[in-house]
Design a protein around this motif. Structure first.
Motif, PDB file in Angstrom:
ATOM      1  N   MET A   1      12.401  29.041 -21.741  1.00  0.00           N
ATOM      2  CA  MET A   1      12.969  27.741 -21.512  1.00  0.00           C
ATOM      3  C   MET A   1      12.773  27.286 -20.065  1.00  0.00           C
ATOM      4  O   MET A   1      13.513  26.460 -19.595  1.00  0.00           O
ATOM      5  N   GLY A   2      11.848  27.905 -19.359  1.00  0.00           N
ATOM      6  CA  GLY A   2      11.565  27.463 -18.007  1.00  0.00           C
ATOM      7  C   GLY A   2      12.508  27.986 -16.946  1.00  0.00           C
ATOM      8  O   GLY A   2      12.487  27.536 -15.821  1.00  0.00           O
ATOM      9  N   VAL A   3      13.359  28.946 -17.302  1.00  0.00           N
ATOM     10  CA  VAL A   3      14.317  29.501 -16.353  1.00  0.00           C
ATOM     11  C   VAL A   3      13.891  30.922 -15.998  1.00  0.00           C
ATOM     12  O   VAL A   3      13.573  31.718 -16.880  1.00  0.00           O
ATOM     13  N   ALA A   4      13.899  31.234 -14.718  1.00  0.00           N
ATOM     14  CA  ALA A   4      13.530  32.578 -14.278  1.00  0.00           C
ATOM     15  C   ALA A   4      14.588  33.588 -14.708  1.00  0.00           C
ATOM     16  O   ALA A   4      15.773  33.248 -14.783  1.00  0.00           O
ATOM     17  N   PRO A   5      14.172  34.832 -14.993  1.00  0.00           N
ATOM     18  CA  PRO A   5      15.159  35.856 -15.354  1.00  0.00           C
ATOM     19  C   PRO A   5      16.154  36.087 -14.215  1.00  0.00           C
ATOM     20  O   PRO A   5      15.801  35.996 -13.043  1.00  0.00           O
ATOM     21  N   ALA A   6      17.366  36.400 -14.565  1.00  0.00           N
ATOM     22  CA  ALA A   6      18.403  36.688 -13.571  1.00  0.00           C
ATOM     23  C   ALA A   6      18.168  38.058 -12.954  1.00  0.00           C
ATOM     24  O   ALA A   6      17.603  38.952 -13.586  1.00  0.00           O
TER      25      ALA A   6
END
Length: 82
Positions: A1-6
């Protein structure tokens, strides 16, 4: 979804007494570190894989702690002969 892994995972445990306990976790191929509360807390669990099926480490807190070893089971199936 376009979010970098935490960089860390968080979790909460809700007790039957109404407590909410927050934890922060870091996991890699060598082991796991879990802090009670935020990363860097003085109360933490740190463990390392010593083989493919065994994780060994300790809960540590100011003034105490305890060691433990966790062993992977084979899907919960008993190896006992009947």
């Amino acid at each position: 979804m376009g979010v970098a892994p935490a960089d860390v995972m968080t979790s909460r445990l809700y007790t039957d007494r109404g407590d909410t306990l927050s934890y922060t976790h870091e996991v890699d191929d060598k082991g796991v570190t879990s802090w009670f509360g935020p990363k860097g807390s003085a109360t933490l669990f740190k463990a390392r894989w010593i083989d493919d099926n065994t994780l060994t480490g300790a809960w540590e807190w100011p003034g105490g702690g305890y060691k433990l070893t966790l062993s992977r089971t084979n899907g919960g199936q008993s190896k006992a002969k009947r």
